[in-house]
Structure formats: C-alpha cells, structure tokens
Design a protein around this motif. Sequence first.
Motif, PDB file in Angstrom:
ATOM      1  N   TYR A 203     -16.306  24.641 -39.915  1.00 38.39           N
ATOM      2  CA  TYR A 203     -16.078  25.450 -41.111  1.00 38.39           C
ATOM      3  C   TYR A 203     -14.694  26.089 -41.117  1.00 38.39           C
ATOM      4  CZ  TYR A 203     -20.805  24.698 -42.665  1.00 38.39           C
ATOM      5  OH  TYR A 203     -21.963  24.094 -43.122  1.00 38.39           O
ATOM      6  N   TRP A 204     -14.211  26.458 -39.950  1.00 38.64           N
ATOM      7  CA  TRP A 204     -12.851  27.009 -39.859  1.00 38.64           C
ATOM      8  C   TRP A 204     -11.837  25.941 -40.270  1.00 38.64           C
ATOM      9  CZ3 TRP A 204     -11.825  32.089 -38.236  1.00 38.64           C
ATOM     10  CH2 TRP A 204     -10.469  32.419 -38.146  1.00 38.64           C
ATOM     11  N   ASN A 205     -12.029  24.750 -39.758  1.00 37.25           N
ATOM     12  CA  ASN A 205     -11.145  23.626 -40.062  1.00 37.25           C
ATOM     13  C   ASN A 205     -11.205  23.243 -41.547  1.00 37.25           C
ATOM     14  OD1 ASN A 205     -10.980  20.151 -39.524  1.00 37.25           O
ATOM     15  ND2 ASN A 205      -9.303  21.514 -39.037  1.00 37.25           N
ATOM     16  N   ALA A 206     -12.378  23.389 -42.153  1.00 41.06           N
ATOM     17  CA  ALA A 206     -12.553  22.999 -43.556  1.00 41.06           C
ATOM     18  C   ALA A 206     -11.961  24.024 -44.526  1.00 41.06           C
ATOM     19  CB  ALA A 206     -14.035  22.805 -43.851  1.00 41.06           C
ATOM     20  N   PHE A 207     -12.094  25.326 -44.210  1.00 43.46           N
ATOM     21  CA  PHE A 207     -11.777  26.359 -45.199  1.00 43.46           C
ATOM     22  C   PHE A 207     -10.610  27.265 -44.810  1.00 43.46           C
ATOM     23  CE2 PHE A 207     -16.601  26.079 -45.982  1.00 43.46           C
ATOM     24  CZ  PHE A 207     -16.429  25.029 -46.874  1.00 43.46           C
ATOM     25  N   LYS A 208      -9.865  26.927 -43.767  1.00 45.89           N
ATOM     26  CA  LYS A 208      -8.810  27.820 -43.269  1.00 45.89           C
ATOM     27  C   LYS A 208      -7.688  28.053 -44.278  1.00 45.89           C
ATOM     28  CE  LYS A 208      -6.439  24.093 -40.747  1.00 45.89           C
ATOM     29  NZ  LYS A 208      -6.028  23.632 -39.389  1.00 45.89           N
ATOM     30  N   LYS A 209      -7.513  27.132 -45.226  1.00 41.90           N
ATOM     31  CA  LYS A 209      -6.453  27.302 -46.231  1.00 41.90           C
ATOM     32  C   LYS A 209      -6.930  28.101 -47.441  1.00 41.90           C
ATOM     33  CE  LYS A 209      -3.953  23.063 -45.045  1.00 41.90           C
ATOM     34  NZ  LYS A 209      -3.464  21.742 -45.528  1.00 41.90           N
ATOM     35  N   SER A 210      -8.218  28.382 -47.492  1.00 40.56           N
ATOM     36  CA  SER A 210      -8.783  29.061 -48.664  1.00 40.56           C
ATOM     37  C   SER A 210      -9.147  30.516 -48.406  1.00 40.56           C
ATOM     38  CB  SER A 210     -10.038  28.310 -49.136  1.00 40.56           C
ATOM     39  OG  SER A 210      -9.736  26.962 -49.426  1.00 40.56           O
ATOM     40  N   TYR A 211      -9.199  30.927 -47.141  1.00 43.68           N
ATOM     41  CA  TYR A 211      -9.541  32.298 -46.788  1.00 43.68           C
ATOM     42  C   TYR A 211      -8.536  32.845 -45.788  1.00 43.68           C
ATOM     43  CZ  TYR A 211     -14.197  31.324 -48.780  1.00 43.68           C
ATOM     44  OH  TYR A 211     -15.233  30.998 -49.618  1.00 43.68           O
ATOM     45  N   SER A 212      -8.412  34.166 -45.768  1.00 48.08           N
ATOM     46  CA  SER A 212      -7.619  34.803 -44.712  1.00 48.08           C
ATOM     47  C   SER A 212      -8.380  34.682 -43.402  1.00 48.08           C
ATOM     48  CB  SER A 212      -7.392  36.277 -45.046  1.00 48.08           C
ATOM     49  OG  SER A 212      -8.643  36.975 -45.043  1.00 48.08           O
ATOM     50  N   LYS A 213      -7.693  34.845 -42.285  1.00 46.47           N
ATOM     51  CA  LYS A 213      -8.354  34.736 -40.979  1.00 46.47           C
ATOM     52  C   LYS A 213      -9.490  35.744 -40.825  1.00 46.47           C
ATOM     53  CE  LYS A 213      -4.599  32.565 -38.398  1.00 46.47           C
ATOM     54  NZ  LYS A 213      -3.638  32.685 -37.285  1.00 46.47           N
ATOM     55  N   PRO A 214      -9.275  37.044 -41.174  1.00 49.52           N
ATOM     56  CA  PRO A 214     -10.402  37.997 -41.071  1.00 49.52           C
ATOM     57  C   PRO A 214     -11.565  37.613 -41.997  1.00 49.52           C
ATOM     58  CG  PRO A 214      -8.322  39.172 -41.237  1.00 49.52           C
ATOM     59  CD  PRO A 214      -8.017  37.732 -41.529  1.00 49.52           C
ATOM     60  N   GLY A 215     -11.237  37.162 -43.220  1.00 47.24           N
ATOM     61  CA  GLY A 215     -12.278  36.771 -44.165  1.00 47.24           C
ATOM     62  C   GLY A 215     -13.075  35.587 -43.676  1.00 47.24           C
ATOM     63  N   LEU A 216     -12.382  34.635 -43.086  1.00 50.74           N
ATOM     64  CA  LEU A 216     -13.066  33.453 -42.559  1.00 50.74           C
ATOM     65  C   LEU A 216     -13.880  33.802 -41.320  1.00 50.74           C
ATOM     66  CD1 LEU A 216     -13.445  30.465 -43.084  1.00 50.74           C
ATOM     67  CD2 LEU A 216     -11.380  29.994 -41.771  1.00 50.74           C
ATOM     68  N   LEU A 217     -13.345  34.730 -40.500  1.00 49.26           N
ATOM     69  CA  LEU A 217     -14.034  35.121 -39.270  1.00 49.26           C
ATOM     70  C   LEU A 217     -15.376  35.773 -39.566  1.00 49.26           C
ATOM     71  CD1 LEU A 217     -13.908  35.326 -36.180  1.00 49.26           C
ATOM     72  CD2 LEU A 217     -12.768  37.544 -36.452  1.00 49.26           C
ATOM     73  N   TRP A 218     -15.421  36.709 -40.507  1.00 50.73           N
ATOM     74  CA  TRP A 218     -16.702  37.378 -40.766  1.00 50.73           C
ATOM     75  C   TRP A 218     -17.689  36.440 -41.451  1.00 50.73           C
ATOM     76  CZ3 TRP A 218     -19.284  37.997 -45.245  1.00 50.73           C
ATOM     77  CH2 TRP A 218     -18.585  38.037 -46.464  1.00 50.73           C
ATOM     78  N   ARG A 219     -17.183  35.521 -42.245  1.00 51.49           N
ATOM     79  CA  ARG A 219     -18.083  34.562 -42.900  1.00 51.49           C
ATOM     80  C   ARG A 219     -18.707  33.596 -41.893  1.00 51.49           C
ATOM     81  NH1 ARG A 219     -14.387  35.916 -46.846  1.00 51.49           N
ATOM     82  NH2 ARG A 219     -15.260  36.151 -48.956  1.00 51.49           N
ATOM     83  N   VAL A 220     -17.887  33.101 -40.978  1.00 54.59           N
ATOM     84  CA  VAL A 220     -18.402  32.199 -39.940  1.00 54.59           C
ATOM     85  C   VAL A 220     -19.381  32.948 -39.037  1.00 54.59           C
ATOM     86  CG1 VAL A 220     -17.774  30.845 -37.895  1.00 54.59           C
ATOM     87  CG2 VAL A 220     -16.420  30.630 -39.986  1.00 54.59           C
ATOM     88  N   SER A 221     -19.062  34.203 -38.713  1.00 51.00           N
ATOM     89  CA  SER A 221     -19.957  35.017 -37.871  1.00 51.00           C
ATOM     90  C   SER A 221     -21.301  35.219 -38.565  1.00 51.00           C
ATOM     91  CB  SER A 221     -19.316  36.379 -37.568  1.00 51.00           C
ATOM     92  OG  SER A 221     -18.098  36.207 -36.867  1.00 51.00           O
ATOM     93  N   LEU A 222     -21.265  35.522 -39.874  1.00 50.39           N
ATOM     94  CA  LEU A 222     -22.504  35.696 -40.646  1.00 50.39           C
ATOM     95  C   LEU A 222     -23.304  34.396 -40.671  1.00 50.39           C
ATOM     96  CD1 LEU A 222     -24.344  37.349 -42.495  1.00 50.39           C
ATOM     97  CD2 LEU A 222     -22.852  36.711 -44.423  1.00 50.39           C
ATOM     98  N   LEU A 223     -22.599  33.273 -40.797  1.00 52.10           N
ATOM     99  CA  LEU A 223     -23.261  31.970 -40.790  1.00 52.10           C
ATOM    100  C   LEU A 223     -24.029  31.760 -39.480  1.00 52.10           C
ATOM    101  CD1 LEU A 223     -23.536  29.229 -42.363  1.00 52.10           C
ATOM    102  CD2 LEU A 223     -21.586  28.432 -41.023  1.00 52.10           C
ATOM    103  N   TYR A 224     -23.420  32.144 -38.364  1.00 52.13           N
ATOM    104  CA  TYR A 224     -24.063  32.002 -37.049  1.00 52.13           C
ATOM    105  C   TYR A 224     -25.278  32.909 -36.929  1.00 52.13           C
ATOM    106  CZ  TYR A 224     -21.075  28.827 -34.418  1.00 52.13           C
ATOM    107  OH  TYR A 224     -20.455  27.715 -33.937  1.00 52.13           O
TER     108      TYR A 224
END
Length: 242
Positions: A203-224
């Motif tokens: 998911y990081w590899n797929a969406f890294k250009k669409s979200y900021s690093k903090p935004g992507l981090l909390w979303r991936v964490s919530l997914l887990y």
Amino acid sequence: MNPKICLNCGHKISGEFCSHCGQKADTARITPRSLIKTDVLGSIWHIEERFFRTLKHILFGPGRMAMDYISGKRIKYYNLFSLLLILFGFNVLTMHFYLDLNPDEIRKESSKIFEFFSRYSKTILFVIIPILGTNAYFIFKRMKLNIAEHFIIGTVSLLGILIIFLFNDMISLIGLWKPAAKIFGILEKASFVLFILLPAVTYWNAFKKSYSKPGLLWRVSLLYVLMGIESLGIIAILYRIL
C-alpha cells in the motif's frame, strides 16, 4: 500489394494482428522449424517470461504493479488469479513434504492446531483479499478506486505473502539438515518479518505519491489494526467450528 488474409477468420490484416480475431499476421503453414521455434520454445519462453517477471514485480514493486494492472497495463503480467492457485498449490506441496520429513513437528499437544490450519488454511489465506480490499476501500477513499480494484491490490499483496511462505517452507525443508539449521533458522525469522510487512509495503508503494508520509503512515497503521482484529475474529469462529 495485396493485403494479407487472416487464416483463422478470413478478414483482411493491416497490422501485426488481425483486428477481428486477434491472431498474429505471420501465422503460416507449420514446418519442423516453426514447430520447434514458435509453437514449443516460443510458447514456453513467453509463459515463463511473464511468470517470472510478475513474481519479480510482486516482490520488488507490489503496489506499483497493482496500480499498473488496474490502469490496464496487463499484457506483460501473468494472470493474477491463475498465479494465486499455482503458488497456493506449491505452498501445500512444500508443507506436505516438510511434515512428512519431520513428523515430530506434530506433537500430541499441538495436533489440534495443525488440524485446524490444515483444514482452514485456504479459507484463512483467501479471506485476506476481501479484508484488505474492503478496509482499504474506506481508508484510501481519496484514490477513487472501486472495491474490485482494491481487491486487485489485496490479491497482489496475498501473492507476495504466498511467495514468502513458499520461500519460508523451502528454508524449513533445508533447515532439517542439522549443520545448516542455525543459519536457516535466522532466514526463517527474516521471512516471517517480511510476511508481516508485505501488505504495508504494497500500500505504501501504491499510494506514496497521493498522500503525505504521515497521512500514509496512519492509514496503513489503521489498516493493520482492522485487519488484525478481523483476522482474529475469523480464526476464533473457525476454531470453534473445529
């Protein structure tokens, strides 16, 4: 110059392929040379090339590959669902060999656990796709992907997990040779870490250009967190059934 006629459907051909049925324009009479070069070696090479290319992209760029696949760039990749069945079959086979060669692994006190995972392994693995896909659909709403497209990303993630499982099973088999047990024990633990991290990498590899690093981090964490709760719930239900 007379246009070529497709030998399959009889329509005129103006390019490399027939626009009506898709057969190649250079299809001709079968000769011993063409049989070996095109029909045998060519087919095998084409399948193997796509197969190993797909495995490489799943391991080293899973999210990017999933987004390419969703956007329509599919001809260079092996069919994802056929690959899913192939990898699952190899995983079952290697685990079967491991348990045959190491019967002490199944002890009386853990026989019920082995029986559980033996019976429901397919269900547990394949439920990862709808879990990942459904959760990601709501968490990554900004991407405007539909649920089926999120299922594709989940499928790529599961394929990566199955590749790592297969690698782990092979390590376990080699690790039965006592002199190599320590080294392969370390590799086995490393593969387990990779298995845990793979969905995050996807998911990081797929969406890294669409979200900021903090935004992507909390979303991936919530997914887990959601995936962990739901997986434990499903395992608990299945374990009660057993």
